[in-house]
Design a protein around this motif. Structure first.
Motif, PDB file in Angstrom:
ATOM      1  N   ALA A 166      54.723  39.589  39.541  1.00  0.00           N
ATOM      2  CA  ALA A 166      54.638  38.179  39.933  1.00  0.00           C
ATOM      3  C   ALA A 166      54.125  38.051  41.364  1.00  0.00           C
ATOM      4  N   ALA A 167      54.574  38.923  42.247  1.00  0.00           N
ATOM      5  CA  ALA A 167      54.130  38.863  43.644  1.00  0.00           C
ATOM      6  C   ALA A 167      52.671  39.253  43.789  1.00  0.00           C
ATOM      7  N   VAL A 168      52.262  40.336  43.124  1.00  0.00           N
ATOM      8  CA  VAL A 168      50.872  40.778  43.307  1.00  0.00           C
ATOM      9  C   VAL A 168      49.889  39.827  42.626  1.00  0.00           C
ATOM     10  N   ARG A 169      50.333  39.119  41.606  1.00  0.00           N
ATOM     11  CA  ARG A 169      49.451  38.105  41.016  1.00  0.00           C
ATOM     12  C   ARG A 169      49.094  37.034  42.038  1.00  0.00           C
ATOM     13  N   ALA A 196      48.302  47.862  43.482  1.00  0.00           N
ATOM     14  CA  ALA A 196      48.191  46.458  43.885  1.00  0.00           C
ATOM     15  C   ALA A 196      49.248  46.100  44.936  1.00  0.00           C
ATOM     16  N   ILE A 197      50.442  46.677  44.829  1.00  0.00           N
ATOM     17  CA  ILE A 197      51.488  46.421  45.832  1.00  0.00           C
ATOM     18  C   ILE A 197      50.982  46.789  47.220  1.00  0.00           C
ATOM     19  N   LEU A 198      50.341  47.932  47.334  1.00  0.00           N
ATOM     20  CA  LEU A 198      49.810  48.363  48.625  1.00  0.00           C
ATOM     21  C   LEU A 198      48.598  47.532  49.029  1.00  0.00           C
ATOM     22  N   GLN A 199      47.773  47.188  48.059  1.00  0.00           N
ATOM     23  CA  GLN A 199      46.565  46.411  48.348  1.00  0.00           C
ATOM     24  C   GLN A 199      46.897  45.055  48.967  1.00  0.00           C
ATOM     25  N   TYR A 200      48.005  44.458  48.543  1.00  0.00           N
ATOM     26  CA  TYR A 200      48.338  43.111  49.006  1.00  0.00           C
ATOM     27  C   TYR A 200      49.425  43.104  50.084  1.00  0.00           C
ATOM     28  N   GLY A 201      49.516  44.199  50.831  1.00  0.00           N
ATOM     29  CA  GLY A 201      50.347  44.188  52.024  1.00  0.00           C
ATOM     30  C   GLY A 201      51.794  44.538  51.830  1.00  0.00           C
ATOM     31  N   GLY A 202      52.158  45.070  50.663  1.00  0.00           N
ATOM     32  CA  GLY A 202      53.527  45.454  50.417  1.00  0.00           C
ATOM     33  C   GLY A 202      53.789  46.900  50.787  1.00  0.00           C
ATOM     34  N   ALA A 203      54.881  47.447  50.269  1.00  0.00           N
ATOM     35  CA  ALA A 203      55.265  48.818  50.617  1.00  0.00           C
ATOM     36  C   ALA A 203      55.907  49.511  49.431  1.00  0.00           C
ATOM     37  N   ILE A 347      33.712  47.090  24.035  1.00  0.00           N
ATOM     38  CA  ILE A 347      33.773  47.820  25.302  1.00  0.00           C
ATOM     39  C   ILE A 347      34.860  48.885  25.182  1.00  0.00           C
ATOM     40  N   ASP A 348      34.891  49.833  26.132  1.00  0.00           N
ATOM     41  CA  ASP A 348      35.887  50.896  26.020  1.00  0.00           C
ATOM     42  C   ASP A 348      37.238  50.425  26.566  1.00  0.00           C
ATOM     43  N   VAL A 349      38.276  51.184  26.221  1.00  0.00           N
ATOM     44  CA  VAL A 349      39.643  50.792  26.571  1.00  0.00           C
ATOM     45  C   VAL A 349      39.861  50.707  28.085  1.00  0.00           C
ATOM     46  N   PRO A 350      39.449  51.721  28.884  1.00  0.00           N
ATOM     47  CA  PRO A 350      39.679  51.605  30.334  1.00  0.00           C
ATOM     48  C   PRO A 350      39.029  50.376  30.949  1.00  0.00           C
ATOM     49  N   GLN A 351      37.816  50.057  30.498  1.00  0.00           N
ATOM     50  CA  GLN A 351      37.111  48.887  31.029  1.00  0.00           C
ATOM     51  C   GLN A 351      37.886  47.608  30.716  1.00  0.00           C
ATOM     52  N   ALA A 352      38.330  47.484  29.470  1.00  0.00           N
ATOM     53  CA  ALA A 352      39.080  46.290  29.080  1.00  0.00           C
ATOM     54  C   ALA A 352      40.418  46.217  29.827  1.00  0.00           C
ATOM     55  N   ALA A 353      41.095  47.350  29.950  1.00  0.00           N
ATOM     56  CA  ALA A 353      42.390  47.371  30.632  1.00  0.00           C
ATOM     57  C   ALA A 353      42.254  46.965  32.093  1.00  0.00           C
ATOM     58  N   ASN A 354      41.196  47.419  32.755  1.00  0.00           N
ATOM     59  CA  ASN A 354      40.986  47.055  34.160  1.00  0.00           C
ATOM     60  C   ASN A 354      40.765  45.562  34.326  1.00  0.00           C
ATOM     61  N   VAL A 355      39.968  44.981  33.432  1.00  0.00           N
ATOM     62  CA  VAL A 355      39.694  43.545  33.519  1.00  0.00           C
ATOM     63  C   VAL A 355      40.972  42.754  33.267  1.00  0.00           C
ATOM     64  N   LEU A 356      41.727  43.155  32.249  1.00  0.00           N
ATOM     65  CA  LEU A 356      42.969  42.447  31.938  1.00  0.00           C
ATOM     66  C   LEU A 356      43.954  42.515  33.102  1.00  0.00           C
ATOM     67  N   PHE A 357      44.044  43.693  33.723  1.00  0.00           N
ATOM     68  CA  PHE A 357      44.957  43.819  34.858  1.00  0.00           C
ATOM     69  C   PHE A 357      44.520  42.932  36.020  1.00  0.00           C
ATOM     70  N   GLU A 358      43.215  42.908  36.309  1.00  0.00           N
ATOM     71  CA  GLU A 358      42.719  42.064  37.394  1.00  0.00           C
ATOM     72  C   GLU A 358      43.030  40.593  37.125  1.00  0.00           C
ATOM     73  N   LEU A 359      42.922  40.184  35.871  1.00  0.00           N
ATOM     74  CA  LEU A 359      43.222  38.797  35.526  1.00  0.00           C
ATOM     75  C   LEU A 359      44.725  38.513  35.660  1.00  0.00           C
ATOM     76  N   GLU A 360      45.555  39.537  35.385  1.00  0.00           N
ATOM     77  CA  GLU A 360      46.996  39.395  35.621  1.00  0.00           C
ATOM     78  C   GLU A 360      47.284  39.214  37.098  1.00  0.00           C
ATOM     79  N   VAL A 361      46.659  40.066  37.917  1.00  0.00           N
ATOM     80  CA  VAL A 361      46.883  40.018  39.357  1.00  0.00           C
ATOM     81  C   VAL A 361      46.477  38.665  39.928  1.00  0.00           C
ATOM     82  N   GLY A 363      46.775  35.951  38.496  1.00  0.00           N
ATOM     83  CA  GLY A 363      47.658  34.911  37.986  1.00  0.00           C
ATOM     84  C   GLY A 363      47.054  34.099  36.861  1.00  0.00           C
ATOM     85  N   ILE A 364      45.928  34.571  36.318  1.00  0.00           N
ATOM     86  CA  ILE A 364      45.256  33.823  35.251  1.00  0.00           C
ATOM     87  C   ILE A 364      45.844  34.185  33.888  1.00  0.00           C
ATOM     88  N   LEU A 365      46.216  35.458  33.728  1.00  0.00           N
ATOM     89  CA  LEU A 365      46.806  35.904  32.471  1.00  0.00           C
ATOM     90  C   LEU A 365      48.226  36.401  32.708  1.00  0.00           C
TER      91      LEU A 365
END
Length: 377
Positions: A166-169, A196-203, A347-361, A363-365
């Motif tokens: 929720a925070a990283v989204r 993502a926790i590290l990317q957005y300033g967490g620890a 598309i391949d699984v890693p590509q789809a998984a990366n896009v889905l995760f980015e959309l989660e981050v 806050g869209i999905l």
């Protein structure tokens, strides 16, 4: 870093810290007894046992574990990950942990810990999260983060992961106190979340040697650090004898407020919070119930305006990459699995998984039970 502590003493402390079977305060007692960690390591097992009143086998095991690691490699590996190893004498070592009953002899930190003026709330709960628990964890962690409060949790499956996600989204900091070394991620599926926790300033925080694997012994121990970093602790879900209630007990021992989310009386996962409420814990029915327990001096800067605020989704979606827009089109107003996205877009699984995760981050999905749908938050 405290300049009065030599490099050799730092490395000796890292060695001593590698013995996981003593409480940290007992290790500190040994350091005081011998005058330094270096002096402890100069002893043979027989002398160490006699001077410290230890069982000879325990003394031998302590020295064995201490010399089993290379402290310089620990230091270098942590630095390569972008982190530091702090001792209680260091200015960077959090005062809230230092003043707790059992501060770690060495604290491994990746990323940035909250400042002393940052309001923090521990959110903990079961790995066996229910749909109700997931909704509540996501809602409360989202609203706390929007208010400017940093969520502290443990990066485990279930409630912990939902709170961090929720925070990283929202692209805001959150702190994960883990039961492995900072060079490991457990469970493995949380690697994108940890990144993502590290990317957005967490620890990410641990007291264990950098590559320590998961162990059932480690997870209850790390709960005291979650409690120490939190001004109040909220238990979302958990059975009566769950690890979340260990965190609650430790928080109470530290003089922290403990809150609990009430749940269905026929749900074992709500047994713990319901029992805490019977025992006098604060009842959480909305995010304001948690904010009320933040110390007065830390409430400056907390906003009560964002609770109904929604991200500017339309503008954000318009700026998405073409593939992300195609993924949203596949999901539509309903829900879809990773496999469904792969099949629909070829598309391949890693590509789809990366896009889905980015959309989660973003806050869209949101993901529930392996199915992706539009986020309600």
């Amino acid at each position: 870093m405290n300049p009065h502590i030599s490099i050799d003493e730092r490395l000796a402390r890292i060695r001593i810290n590698a013995f996981p079977y003593f409480r940290a305060d007992w290790l500190e007692h040994l350091i005081q007894l011998f005058g330094s960690a270096q002096e402890i390591l100069r002893q043979d097992a027989k002398t160490l046992a006699a001077e410290a009143q230890l069982n000879p086998e325990t003394a031998a095991r302590l020295l064995q574990d201490a010399f089993a690691i290379d402290p310089q490699k620990e230091w270098d590996r942590t630095a390569a990950l972008g982190g530091h190893i702090y001792l209680p004498e260091d200015e960077e070592y959090p005062e809230c942990i230092k003043s707790s009953k059992e501060p770690p002899v060495a604290l491994y930190v990746l990323g940035k810990l909250p400042s002393v003026n940052t309001p923090t709330v521990g959110m903990v709960g079961t790995r066996k999260i229910t749909p109700y628990g997931r909704r509540v964890a996501d809602k409360l962690a989202t609203e706390l983060t929007r208010c400017g409060i940093t969520v502290i949790s443990g990066l485990a499956r279930g409630v912990d992961s939902a709170c961090h996600a929720a925070a990283v989204r929202l692209q805001k900091p959150t702190v994960a106190v883990i039961g492995t070394g900072v060079g490991r991620c457990y469970p493995a599926e949380n690697r994108p979340l940890a990144k993502a926790i590290l990317q957005y300033g967490g620890a990410i925080v641990s007291e264990l040697p950098v590559d320590s694997p998961p162990s059932a012994f480690h997870f209850p121990r790390r709960n005291r650090i979650i409690a120490a970093l939190s001004q109040a602790v909220t238990v979302v879900e958990g059975e009566v004898k769950s690890g979340a209630l260990i965190t609650a007990k430790l928080a109470l021992e530290m003089g922290k407020d403990v809150l609990a989310v009430p749940g269905p009386i026929d749900s074992p996962q709500s047994g713990g919070p319901n029992q805490l409420i019977k025992d006098g814990a604060g009842v959480v029915s909305c995010v304001q119930d948690i904010i009320d327990y933040i110390p007065e001096q830390l409430r400056f800067g907390i906003t009560d305006k964002p609770l109904n605020a929604q991200p500017a989704a339309k503008a954000e979606e318009a700026a998405l990459e073409p593939l992300a827009k195609k993924v949203l089109a596949v999901i539509g107003p309903g829900e879809a699995s990773l496999d469904a996205v792969v099949e629909a877009l070829k598309i391949d699984v890693p590509q789809a998984a990366n896009v889905l995760f980015e959309l989660e981050v973003k806050g869209i999905l949101a993901c529930r039970n392996g199915l992706y749908s539009r986020s309600k938050f």
